[in-house]
Scaffold this active site. Structure first.
Site, PDB file in Angstrom:
ATOM      1  N   ASN A 438       5.348   2.421   0.401  1.00  0.00           N
ATOM      2  CA  ASN A 438       5.037   3.498   1.332  1.00  0.00           C
ATOM      3  C   ASN A 438       5.797   4.766   0.951  1.00  0.00           C
ATOM      4  O   ASN A 438       7.034   4.798   1.009  1.00  0.00           O
ATOM      5  CB  ASN A 438       5.417   3.099   2.761  1.00  0.00           C
ATOM      6  N   GLU A 439       5.078   5.772   0.485  1.00  0.00           N
ATOM      7  CA  GLU A 439       5.561   7.145   0.296  1.00  0.00           C
ATOM      8  C   GLU A 439       6.656   7.302  -0.756  1.00  0.00           C
ATOM      9  O   GLU A 439       7.300   8.351  -0.819  1.00  0.00           O
ATOM     10  CB  GLU A 439       6.030   7.751   1.630  1.00  0.00           C
ATOM     11  N   ASP A 440       6.854   6.306  -1.609  1.00  0.00           N
ATOM     12  CA  ASP A 440       7.904   6.458  -2.622  1.00  0.00           C
ATOM     13  C   ASP A 440       7.561   7.533  -3.646  1.00  0.00           C
ATOM     14  O   ASP A 440       8.454   8.224  -4.157  1.00  0.00           O
ATOM     15  CB  ASP A 440       8.148   5.125  -3.330  1.00  0.00           C
TER      16      ASP A 440
END
Length: 871
Positions: A438-440
Site C-alpha cells: 500500500n502506497e510504498d
C-alpha cells in the site's frame, strides 16, 4: 496408531512483566498483554478518553507467558511425532520448553511448527514459556544494525520499517499507538504418525462462445510421515461425489511424500460467482493419507474450494489502459471498501464478528473488500465468509507507506511469510488479486528515490538502489505467486500504473489510483469528484463523526462532549483535521454551535454521505459499457475502525453504520438511477488566464440561472430491463413542482450504464413559478410498477437554503416499522443509530409527493432520535 490428535493450549496460562515477581492468570490464549492488564485492572481501557497515553509504558517492557502441559499418552513409545504449533507470535519472541530454547521468532505473520518429541518429560508436566521483547526497541536496534538502508516510513516512526509486525500498531491517521505483544493466535500440541503438510489444487477453466465450459484440475498433496496412498474425494455442491486415487507417490525426503491425484476433468462445472452475478457454489475437497493396509486413515484434511476464472483486464482503449476484473467471462464492476483490522487487540476478535462484518458489507450492496497492507493476513473465518457471501477480496501483502529494507535476513523472513500465507489462503475463491503493498511507491517522488521501470530490468541492481523494496514487489512476490498460485492476478502496488504512474501524481488513464485530493492534498470540494476518477479508484474518503451513542462510550466526561474538545480531538488522528473538517462542513452547511455535539456530528455525517455517494454513483456511471470501461471499481477508505474514533470509516468500531453506508448502498444497488447538476464552485474562481489566481468574486446568481443536469441508470443485472424514469423539480421553499415532470420510457442495458438525459438545461420560461427559486431535482426509476431506485440533487451550497417549516412526520407503525414523510424537501434525515439496533434504511432525503420512507427497526427499545439539516 491411526489418525492424529490436536490439543489446543488455550487455558492455564500465566503472564507477568519480566521485572515483576508475581505471575498473574491469563484469561485465555490467544492473548495480548494489554487485554490481560485491563482484566486485572492494572491499566485503564486505552479506548476511552486519552487513556492511550497512560498505557504507553506497556510497550516499553518485556513480557513473559507460561503454561504447563502433560506429555500426550498416545505419543509415548509408538513412533509418533509431537509438534508444538504456534499459529502467531507477536512479535519478537523467544520460546523455551523445559528450560531449553526451541524457537526464536521475529515475524508475527509466520506460523511455526517445532518437533518436541525428544524434549518432553515423560513422567511429569512440561513447562512452556514465551518471552516477548518490545517491538519498538528491537525495531530501532535493527535500523541501527543496517546503516546501508535509508529507512523511510510515513505514519509515526522508523522502528516499524524492519519489524514484521502489523504496521498499524505503531498508530495511523485513524488508529492509536498500541504496540501489543503476546501469543495472538492459537498454540497447539499436535501428535501424529502421518500429516498432510500442504494441499494444492491447480485448475484451468476453458470457456468459449457456444462451447460447454470445461474444467481440468490436478490435486497435489505433500505428506509427512508414512503413507502408502493418497485418497481424494470431491463432493459437489449438489451432493454428488467423485473419488480419485493415485498410488504413485514420489519421495521428497526421508519421511516426506509428494502425491498428485489423477487429472480431473469436468464439463459444465458449477462455478463460483461474485454476489449479484450468480451462485457461490463451493466444492468440498477431502484428502486422506492411507496406511499400507489400505484402510487405516493416517491423516485427513477438508477444504472448501470454488472454481472460477478471474482475469484482470488491462487493455489499451480510448481512455488509456483499462483496469477491471472479468470473472467467468463476465465483466464485473467492483464496488466495495478497504478493510483494516477490526480491533487494535486482535486476539479478542471472534470468528462470528468476521461473518457479521462481511454480512454487513453484503447488505450494503458491496461486492469487494480490500485487505489493506498495514494490517494482517486475516484468519480463515474472514475469507470463508467472503467465499460464502460472494465478496471479492483484493489482498495486499503486509507492507504499507514505507521504503522497506532488503538485507538477507529480512528477505528470507518476507519470503517465508508470503509463501506460507499464500499457501494457506489460495483455496479461497474470493481472493482474486494479490497486491504487493500500500502506497510504498509514492515515496519515490517524495524522497527522489531511484526508479526506472523501462530501462532497469535487473533485479539485482534494484537491491543496490535507494528504493531496494522494488525487488520485493516486482521480483520476489510475483515469483512466489507464480509458484504457489499461478492463476491469481498480481499487482505490484496500490496505487500503481504499470510502471508509468507510480508516484504521488494521480494518473487517471492507467492502473489504480488513491484519490486523496479530497480531504488531503488540494482538499478539493467533494462536488468535483465526478472529474477526479480513474481506471480503478482503490482509495478515497471523507472524515465524519460517529453517532452520539458511540461518542458517549469513549468520552466519559460529559464536559468533554463537545466538538473540538480535547478528548474529541484526541480521538481524531487525521492530520490537520481541525482545519479540514471545519472547512468542509463550513463550506456546505450552517453551523449552530449552540445545538451541541449531536448537531455537529450529524453535519459531518451528511457531508461524508454526500461526498461518498457522489463518488460511487459518478464513477459507477463511468463503468460505461462493454469495450468502454472507463472506471472498473471504487473502494472507499474505509469500511471499519479498530477503535472508537472520528475517521473515514463508514461503519464505526461498534458496527454502528454512519449515513455514508446507506449512500453507498443506494449507489451500488443492482439498478441505481443517478442525477447530477452542473457544479458552480462558490469558494473560488480564476481571475484571468495570465495570473490564474483564485479570487472570492463569485457570481452566486448562477445557482439559479445556469442549471444543467444529467440523468442515468447503472445496472449490474445481466439482462436488459425495461423501466420508466420520472424526473421532478420541487421547490425547496414551497414543496410544489416548479415545472412539469419529465417521464422517459427506457431500456436499461445490462452490466453497464444507460444515459437517459445528458446536458439538459433548465429553462425558467417553462416554469410554473413567477420568479426563479431553489429547487431539488428528484429522479426515480420504476420497473413493473415498483420504484426500485431514486436520487436527489440539491443546489450547492445547501447552507444558502432556508429549511424552516419542513412538515416532517415520523409515524411508528406496528412491529418496528417506521414511516417518514415531509411537506417540503428535507436534506439529510438521519436516525441516530445505536449499537445492536439494525435499520433497513437511514440517512435519506425526503421529497413531498413521493412515497413515504418505510424503515424497519430491529433490536433495542424505545424510539430513536432523529434530525435533519436545518432542524
Amino acid at each position: 496408531m491411526s489418525g492424529n490428535t490436536v490439543q489446543v493450549l488455550s487455558s492455564n496460562w500465566e503472564f507477568k512483566c519480566e521485572t515483576d515477581e508475581e505471575w498473574l492468570p491469563v484469561s485465555q490464549v490467544p492473548s495480548n498483554v494489554h487485554t490481560e492488564l485491563m482484566r486485572h485492572d492494572l491499566i485503564p481501557d486505552p479506548f476511552k478518553d486519552t487513556n492511550e497515553l497512560e498505557v504507553s509504558w506497556v510497550a516499553e517492557r518485556t513480557w513473559r507467558y507460561r503454561t504447563n502441559f502433560v506429555t500426550p499418552s498416545e505419543g509415548r513409545g509408538q513412533g509418533a511425532r509431537i509438534d508444538l504449533v504456534f499459529e502467531g507470535l507477536d512479535t519478537f519472541a523467544k520460546v523455551m520448553l523445559n528450560g531449553k530454547v526451541i524457537l526464536q521468532s521475529d515475524n508475527m505473520f509466520i506460523k511455526h511448527r517445532v518437533n518436541i518429541s525428544d524434549l518432553l518429560a515423560h513422567s511429569a508436566k512440561n513447562t512452556l514459556e514465551m518471552t516477548f521483547e518490545p517491538a519498538r526497541r528491537r525495531g530501532l536496534e535493527l535500523v541501527k544494525a543496517h546503516p546501508e538502508h535509508d529507512f523511510i516510513v510515513h505514519q509515526t516512526e522508523v522502528s516499524r520499517g524492519p519489524a514484521r509486525k502489523a504496521q498499524y500498531h505503531w498508530g495511523w491517521d485513524w488508529g492509536p499507538i498500541l504496540l501489543t505483544c503476546g501469543p495472538w493466535r492459537p498454540v497447539k500440541l499436535e501428535t501424529y504418525v502421518s500429516r498432510l503438510e500442504d494441499i494444492k489444487v491447480n485448475y484451468e477453466i476453458h470457456m468459449g462462445q457456444g462451447v460447454p465450459i470445461t474444467l481440468e484440475a490436478t490435486i497435489h498433496a505433500h505428506v509427512l510421515g508414512p503413507a502408502a496412498e493418497l485418497e481424494v474425494d470431491l463432493l459437489f455442491p449438489d451432493g454428488r461425489a467423485v473419488a480419485l486415487k493415485d498410488r504413485n507417490g514420489t519421495p521428497t525426503g526421508a519421511s516426506s511424500w509428494q502425491y498428485s491425484s489423477t487429472r480431473l476433468s469436468m464439463e459444465k462445472p458449477q462455478l463460483w460467482w461474485p454476489r449479484g452475478y450468480g451462485p457461490q457454489d463451493l466444492y468440498e475437497l477431502r484428502v486422506r493419507s492411507i496406511a499400507d493396509d489400505g484402510s487405516t486413515i493416517l491423516a485427513e484434511e477438508h477444504q472448501k474450494i470454488g472454481f472460477r476464472r478471474v482475469e484482470l483486464i488491462q487493455e489499451n482503449d480510448q481512455f488509456g489502459k483499462s483496469f477491471y476484473f472479468r470473472i467467468n467471462g463476465v465483466d464485473v464492476f467492483s464496488g466495495g471498501s478497504c478493510w483494516i483490522p477490526a480491533d487494535s487487540f486482535l486476539s479478542r476478535i471472534a470468528p462470528q464478528q468476521y461473518r457479521d462484518w462481511m454480512q454487513l458489507l453484503a447488505e450494503g450492496n458491496q461486492n469487494m473488500v480490500r485487505v489493506w497492507g498495514g494490517g494482517i493476513y486475516e484468519p480463515d473465518a474472514f475469507y470463508t465468509a467472503c467465499d460464502e457471501l460472494g465478496i471479492l477480496v483484493w489482498q495486499d501483502f503486509m507492507f504499507a507507506c514505507a521504503s522497506y529494507p532488503t538485507y538477507p535476513e529480512f528477505l528470507a523472513s518476507v519470503s517465508a511469510e508470503a509463501r506460507q500465507n499464500l499457501c494457506s489462503l489460495r483455496h479461497h475463491p474470493s481472493i482474486i488479486l494479490w497486491c504487493g503493498n500500500n502506497e510504498d511507491y509514492q515515496l519515490i517522488e517524495r524522497y527522489n528515490l531511484e526508479y526506472n521501470f523501462e530501462s532497469d530490468k535487473d533485479p539485482q541492481s534494484w537491491l543496490k538502489s535507494t528504493f531496494p523494496a522494488r525487488y520485493i514487489y516486482e521480483h520476489l512476490l510475483p515469483n512466489i505467486i507464480k509458484d504457489e498460485s499461478p492463476s491469481t492476478a498480481y499487482h505490484p502496488s496500490s496505487p500503481w500504473g504499470n510502471g508509468t504512474s507510480t508516484t504521488l501524481k494521480v494518473d487517471a488513464t492507467v492502473g489504480d489510483i488513491h484519490q486523496w485530493d479530497l480531504w488531503n492534498g488540494e482538499a478539493k470540494p467533494w462536488q468535483l469528484l465526478p472529474q477526479m476518477g480513474g481506471r480503478f479508484v482503490s482509495e478515497f474518503g471523507m472524515v465524519a463523526y460517529p453517532h452520539v451513542d458511540t461518542i458517549d462510550k469513549f468520552v466519559t466526561d460529559p464536559a468533554e462532549r463537545y466538538a473540538g474538545s480535547r478528548t474529541m480531538d484526541f480521538h481524531n488522528k487525521a492530520v490537520m483535521h481541525e482545519r479540514r473538517l471545519l472547512t468542509y462542513v463550513g463550506e456546505n452547511f450552517r453551523i449552530d454551535w449552540a445545538q451541541g455535539i449531536e448537531a455537529f456530528a450529524h453535519l459531518t455525517q451528511v457531508m461524508q454521505a454526500d461526498a461518498l455517494g457522489v463518488g460511487y454513483k459518478s464513477w459507477r456511471r463511468d463503468w460505461g459499457r462493454e469495450g468502454a470501461r472507463r472506471c472498473g471499481g471504487v473502494l472507499v477508505w474505509q469500511l471499519n475502525d479498530c477503535w472508537p474514533v472520528t475517521s473515514w470509516a463508514v461503519v464505526d468500531y461498534y458496527m454502528v453504520k454512519k449515513p455514508a453506508f446507506y449512500a453507498i448502498k443506494r449507489a451500488m444497488a443492482p439498478l441505481a438511477v443517478g442525477v447530477a447538476r452542473k457544479f458552480h464552485d462558490w469558494t473560488a474562481r480564476p481571475a484571468d488566464e495570465i495570473w490564474r489566481r483564485n479570487t472570492g468574486h463569485v457570481d452566486s446568481r448562477k445557482m439559479l440561472t445556469d442549471i444543467e443536469f444529467d440523468v442515468w441508470v447503472a445496472s449490474s443485472r445481466v439482462e436488459t430491463v425495461r423501466g420508466k424514469v420520472v424526473v421532478r423539480f420541487v421547490s425547496v421553499t414551497t414543496g410544489e413542482d416548479v415545472r412539469e415532470r419529465i417521464e422517459e420510457e427506457i431500456q436499461v442495458q445490462p452490466n453497464g450504464c444507460t444515459e437517459v438525459l445528458m446536458g439538459c438545461k433548465f429553462d425558467w420560461d417553462k416554469a410554473t413559478v413567477a420568479e426563479p427559486e431553489h429547487f431539488v431535482i428528484h429522479t426515480a426509476l420504476w420497473v413493473d410498477g415498483v420504484q426500485v431506485s431514486s436520487d436527489t440533487s440539491w443546489p450547492d451550497p445547501v447552507k444558502y437554503l432556508d429549511f424552516r417549516d419542513r412538515g416532517v412526520t415520523v409515524k411508528h407503525l406496528s412491529q418496528g416499522l417506521v414511516e417518514v414523510s415531509a411537506e417540503k424537501p428535507v436534506k439529510g434525515f438521519v436516525f441516530s443509530e445505536k449499537q445492536r439496533v439494525k435499520l433497513s434504511d437511514n440517512a435519506f432525503e425526503l421529497v413531498p409527493g413521493e412515497e413515504p420512507k418505510l424503515v424497519q427497526v430491529e433490536g433495542g427499545s424505545g424510539e430513536l432520535a432523529w434530525t435533519f439539516v436545518g432542524r
